[in-house]
Scaffold this motif. Structure first.
Motif, mmCIF file in Angstrom:
data_model
loop_
_atom_site.group_PDB
_atom_site.id
_atom_site.type_symbol
_atom_site.label_atom_id
_atom_site.label_comp_id
_atom_site.label_asym_id
_atom_site.label_seq_id
_atom_site.Cartn_x
_atom_site.Cartn_y
_atom_site.Cartn_z
ATOM 1 N N MET A 1 -2.505 -0.814 -0.406
ATOM 2 C CA MET A 1 -2.130 0.103 -1.486
ATOM 3 C C MET A 1 -1.048 1.082 -1.044
ATOM 4 S SD MET A 1 -4.437 3.013 -3.410
ATOM 5 C CE MET A 1 -4.146 4.232 -2.120
ATOM 6 N N THR A 2 -1.258 1.746 0.083
ATOM 7 C CA THR A 2 -0.275 2.721 0.537
ATOM 8 C C THR A 2 1.044 2.042 0.898
ATOM 9 O OG1 THR A 2 -1.365 2.613 2.709
ATOM 10 C CG2 THR A 2 -1.900 4.485 1.294
ATOM 11 N N GLY A 3 0.964 0.835 1.469
ATOM 12 C CA GLY A 3 2.188 0.096 1.776
ATOM 13 C C GLY A 3 2.952 -0.289 0.524
ATOM 14 N N ALA A 4 2.225 -0.741 -0.509
ATOM 15 C CA ALA A 4 2.876 -1.139 -1.759
ATOM 16 C C ALA A 4 3.498 0.056 -2.466
ATOM 17 C CB ALA A 4 1.860 -1.822 -2.673
ATOM 18 N N LEU A 5 2.822 1.202 -2.433
ATOM 19 C CA LEU A 5 3.376 2.404 -3.062
ATOM 20 C C LEU A 5 4.623 2.884 -2.330
ATOM 21 C CD1 LEU A 5 0.035 4.274 -3.828
ATOM 22 C CD2 LEU A 5 1.638 3.377 -5.522
ATOM 23 N N LEU A 6 4.608 2.800 -0.991
ATOM 24 C CA LEU A 6 5.791 3.180 -0.218
ATOM 25 C C LEU A 6 6.959 2.239 -0.504
ATOM 26 C CD1 LEU A 6 4.270 4.102 3.269
ATOM 27 C CD2 LEU A 6 5.383 5.656 1.651
ATOM 28 N N LEU A 7 6.662 0.955 -0.606
ATOM 29 C CA LEU A 7 7.719 -0.014 -0.895
ATOM 30 C C LEU A 7 8.313 0.237 -2.280
ATOM 31 C CD1 LEU A 7 9.329 -2.549 -0.185
ATOM 32 C CD2 LEU A 7 7.436 -3.923 -1.093
ATOM 33 N N ASN A 8 7.471 0.502 -3.260
ATOM 34 C CA ASN A 8 7.959 0.779 -4.604
ATOM 35 C C ASN A 8 8.801 2.050 -4.625
ATOM 36 O OD1 ASN A 8 8.086 0.090 -7.383
ATOM 37 N ND2 ASN A 8 6.518 1.600 -7.862
ATOM 38 N N ALA A 9 8.388 3.045 -3.814
ATOM 39 C CA ALA A 9 9.157 4.290 -3.734
ATOM 40 C C ALA A 9 10.519 4.047 -3.091
ATOM 41 C CB ALA A 9 8.371 5.334 -2.949
ATOM 42 N N TRP B 1 8.181 -6.228 -10.797
ATOM 43 C CA TRP B 1 7.201 -6.798 -9.876
ATOM 44 C C TRP B 1 6.723 -5.786 -8.841
ATOM 45 C CZ3 TRP B 1 7.789 -6.703 -4.703
ATOM 46 C CH2 TRP B 1 9.078 -6.595 -4.165
ATOM 47 N N SER B 2 7.594 -4.887 -8.378
ATOM 48 C CA SER B 2 7.171 -3.908 -7.374
ATOM 49 C C SER B 2 6.211 -2.882 -7.969
ATOM 50 C CB SER B 2 8.393 -3.206 -6.763
ATOM 51 O OG SER B 2 9.111 -2.475 -7.742
ATOM 52 N N SER B 3 6.443 -2.484 -9.214
ATOM 53 C CA SER B 3 5.521 -1.555 -9.870
ATOM 54 C C SER B 3 4.193 -2.229 -10.176
ATOM 55 C CB SER B 3 6.145 -1.010 -11.162
ATOM 56 O OG SER B 3 7.283 -0.217 -10.885
ATOM 57 N N LEU B 4 4.256 -3.501 -10.589
ATOM 58 C CA LEU B 4 3.020 -4.239 -10.847
ATOM 59 C C LEU B 4 2.228 -4.447 -9.564
ATOM 60 C CD1 LEU B 4 4.270 -6.919 -13.415
ATOM 61 C CD2 LEU B 4 2.621 -5.079 -13.838
ATOM 62 N N LEU B 5 2.936 -4.707 -8.462
ATOM 63 C CA LEU B 5 2.266 -4.851 -7.171
ATOM 64 C C LEU B 5 1.569 -3.548 -6.787
ATOM 65 C CD1 LEU B 5 1.686 -6.406 -4.540
ATOM 66 C CD2 LEU B 5 3.909 -5.607 -3.685
ATOM 67 N N ALA B 6 2.255 -2.431 -6.997
ATOM 68 C CA ALA B 6 1.651 -1.135 -6.705
ATOM 69 C C ALA B 6 0.411 -0.899 -7.560
ATOM 70 C CB ALA B 6 2.672 -0.022 -6.928
ATOM 71 N N LEU B 7 0.509 -1.204 -8.861
ATOM 72 C CA LEU B 7 -0.640 -1.029 -9.753
ATOM 73 C C LEU B 7 -1.817 -1.905 -9.341
ATOM 74 C CD1 LEU B 7 1.007 -0.845 -13.300
ATOM 75 C CD2 LEU B 7 -0.545 0.841 -12.297
ATOM 76 N N ALA B 8 -1.543 -3.172 -9.025
ATOM 77 C CA ALA B 8 -2.604 -4.090 -8.638
ATOM 78 C C ALA B 8 -3.272 -3.647 -7.336
ATOM 79 C CB ALA B 8 -2.047 -5.508 -8.488
ATOM 80 N N SER B 9 -2.478 -3.158 -6.394
ATOM 81 C CA SER B 9 -3.044 -2.725 -5.115
ATOM 82 C C SER B 9 -3.892 -1.470 -5.285
ATOM 83 C CB SER B 9 -1.920 -2.481 -4.100
ATOM 84 O OG SER B 9 -1.096 -1.394 -4.495
ATOM 85 N N VAL B 10 -3.487 -0.573 -6.178
ATOM 86 C CA VAL B 10 -4.288 0.623 -6.453
ATOM 87 C C VAL B 10 -5.632 0.226 -7.064
ATOM 88 C CG1 VAL B 10 -4.465 2.707 -7.869
ATOM 89 C CG2 VAL B 10 -2.322 2.188 -6.697
ATOM 90 N N ALA B 11 -5.601 -0.711 -8.008
ATOM 91 C CA ALA B 11 -6.842 -1.167 -8.637
ATOM 92 C C ALA B 11 -7.771 -1.813 -7.613
ATOM 93 C CB ALA B 11 -6.515 -2.165 -9.753
ATOM 94 N N LEU B 12 -7.205 -2.626 -6.715
ATOM 95 C CA LEU B 12 -8.009 -3.285 -5.684
ATOM 96 C C LEU B 12 -8.627 -2.262 -4.737
ATOM 97 C CD1 LEU B 12 -8.896 -5.925 -4.285
ATOM 98 C CD2 LEU B 12 -6.771 -5.819 -2.965
ATOM 99 N N ALA C 1 -5.755 9.688 -4.927
ATOM 100 C CA ALA C 1 -5.518 8.398 -4.272
ATOM 101 C C ALA C 1 -5.380 7.249 -5.261
ATOM 102 C CB ALA C 1 -6.640 8.095 -3.280
ATOM 103 N N PHE C 2 -6.040 7.368 -6.417
ATOM 104 C CA PHE C 2 -6.080 6.205 -7.314
ATOM 105 C C PHE C 2 -5.537 6.489 -8.721
ATOM 106 C CE2 PHE C 2 -9.868 5.741 -4.420
ATOM 107 C CZ PHE C 2 -9.254 4.839 -3.563
ATOM 108 N N ALA C 3 -6.099 7.469 -9.412
ATOM 109 C CA ALA C 3 -5.724 7.689 -10.811
ATOM 110 C C ALA C 3 -4.254 8.096 -10.956
ATOM 111 C CB ALA C 3 -6.638 8.734 -11.437
ATOM 112 N N LEU C 4 -3.820 9.103 -10.185
ATOM 113 C CA LEU C 4 -2.427 9.552 -10.281
ATOM 114 C C LEU C 4 -1.424 8.475 -9.854
ATOM 115 C CD1 LEU C 4 -2.373 13.310 -9.204
ATOM 116 C CD2 LEU C 4 -1.646 12.336 -11.384
ATOM 117 N N PRO C 5 -1.613 7.817 -8.710
ATOM 118 C CA PRO C 5 -0.675 6.745 -8.342
ATOM 119 C C PRO C 5 -0.609 5.639 -9.378
ATOM 120 C CG PRO C 5 -1.929 7.403 -6.425
ATOM 121 C CD PRO C 5 -2.543 8.104 -7.594
ATOM 122 N N ALA C 6 -1.765 5.296 -9.976
ATOM 123 C CA ALA C 6 -1.762 4.250 -11.003
ATOM 124 C C ALA C 6 -0.970 4.696 -12.229
ATOM 125 C CB ALA C 6 -3.200 3.907 -11.397
ATOM 126 N N ALA C 7 -1.204 5.936 -12.668
ATOM 127 C CA ALA C 7 -0.491 6.442 -13.848
ATOM 128 C C ALA C 7 1.009 6.562 -13.580
ATOM 129 C CB ALA C 7 -1.076 7.788 -14.261
#
Length: 314
Positions: free
Chosen positions: A155-163, A174-185, A255-261
């Protein structure tokens, strides 16, 4: 358990670094990342910088840091030693991948990148197993710990990559979707861990530890000593239930709600300065949330040695 900041920072920073490094190794060979050497250099520097900073922080937790190299020799029996060996070994394929991606390209980058991703995952798994292998701590000795560590690293890696992609104006769906999916997982894994800790039966009680359960309830008559000792400071840390509930709420939000939103917002607005800003804010919120999660991970863990000091169960 005492939540030492050096270990909290190590597991949080190194986990994010390995997560980003694994994603770079998996995605770069497929051409999904910008071809610019500057982007590659910045992404690799961030990933490896977080890993190195985390590893250096872990040395601060040692009584004799200059002897840390000796831990590498016990890899046959120690998950801590295996983690050290895996961490050092990861730098070799990571270096080959960096050179190949930035200067050579082609099949070398692909093979080296996939090996790097695998080694990064192995290292995070070894870190998690340091805690999951400790049977006296029931909050740690369960399969949810490695699942949560791996999911939070992703999750943190995907969010950093998207940033990073957002900063250079290369963010895509795809990068935003990857970030969303990783946060959900990661959120699902953490909730599963908390649920397990709340519902699993205590491994030991004062009655089972003393063997006097057949007589009746066992309670402490007198404290073994008059002031705190090392065991109480390191393994008898207590966090008030009110504080734990508040910190869990902070973890869920940051960690989860804000990054997902925020990641969803970056996906909706599309490439641009606003998207990059939202992605950066998502990564920053997750970093704070993971630190809160990791503090709770230690503070809520209860060692069976506390039974000797009056705890009813552990």
């Amino acid at each position: 358990m005492h939540p030492a900041f050096s270990i909290i920072f190590f597991t949080s920073a190194a986990g994010a670094g390995y997560g980003l490094l694994a994603l770079l190794g998996l995605l770069a060979p497929f051409g999904l990342l910008p071809a610019s050497p500057l982007f590659g250099l910045a992404a690799l520097a961030l990933a490896l910088g977080l890993v190195v900073a985390g590893l250096l922080s872990s040395l601060a937790h040692l009584g004799r840091p200059e002897r840390a190299w000796r831990a590498l020799s016990q890899w046959r029996s120690s998950w801590l030693s295996r983690e050290g060996v895996a961490a050092v070994a990861t730098f070799l394929p990571a270096g080959v991948f960096a050179i190949a991606w930035l200067f050579l390209g082609g099949g070398v980058a692909g093979v080296a990148g996939w090996i790097t991703a695998a080694m990064a995952a192995v290292t995070v798994y070894c870190t998690a197993m340091i805690y999951a292998s400790l049977k006296p701590i029931r909050q740690w000795a369960n399969p949810w710990v490695p699942r949560t560590y791996l999911a939070l690293s992703l999750m943190t890696g995907a969010l950093l990559l998207n940033a990073l992609l957002g900063v250079v104006g290369q963010a895509s769906a795809w990068s935003s979707l990857l970030a969303l999916a990783s946060v959900a997982l990661a959120w699902a894994a953490k909730e599963g861990h908390w649920r397990h800790c709340a519902t699993a039966r205590a491994v030991s009680t004062a009655e089972t530890a003393t063997g006097l359960g057949h007589i009746g309830r066992v309670r402490l008559l007198d404290a073994p000593h008059s002031e705190d000792n090392y065991l109480l400071k390191e393994m008898g840390f207590r966090v008030g239930r009110r504080h734990a509930v508040r910190l869990r709420l902070i973890t869920r939000l940051a960690a989860f709600a804000l990054p997902a939103a925020l990641s969803l917002g970056a996906l909706v607005v599309g490439p641009g300065a606003l998207s990059g800003t939202l992605a950066l804010l998502a990564a920053a919120a997750a970093a704070l949330g993971v630190i809160a999660e990791r503090w709770l991970f230690f503070a809520e863990a209860k060692h069976t040695v506390t039974l000797f000091y009056g705890a009813g169960e552990a």
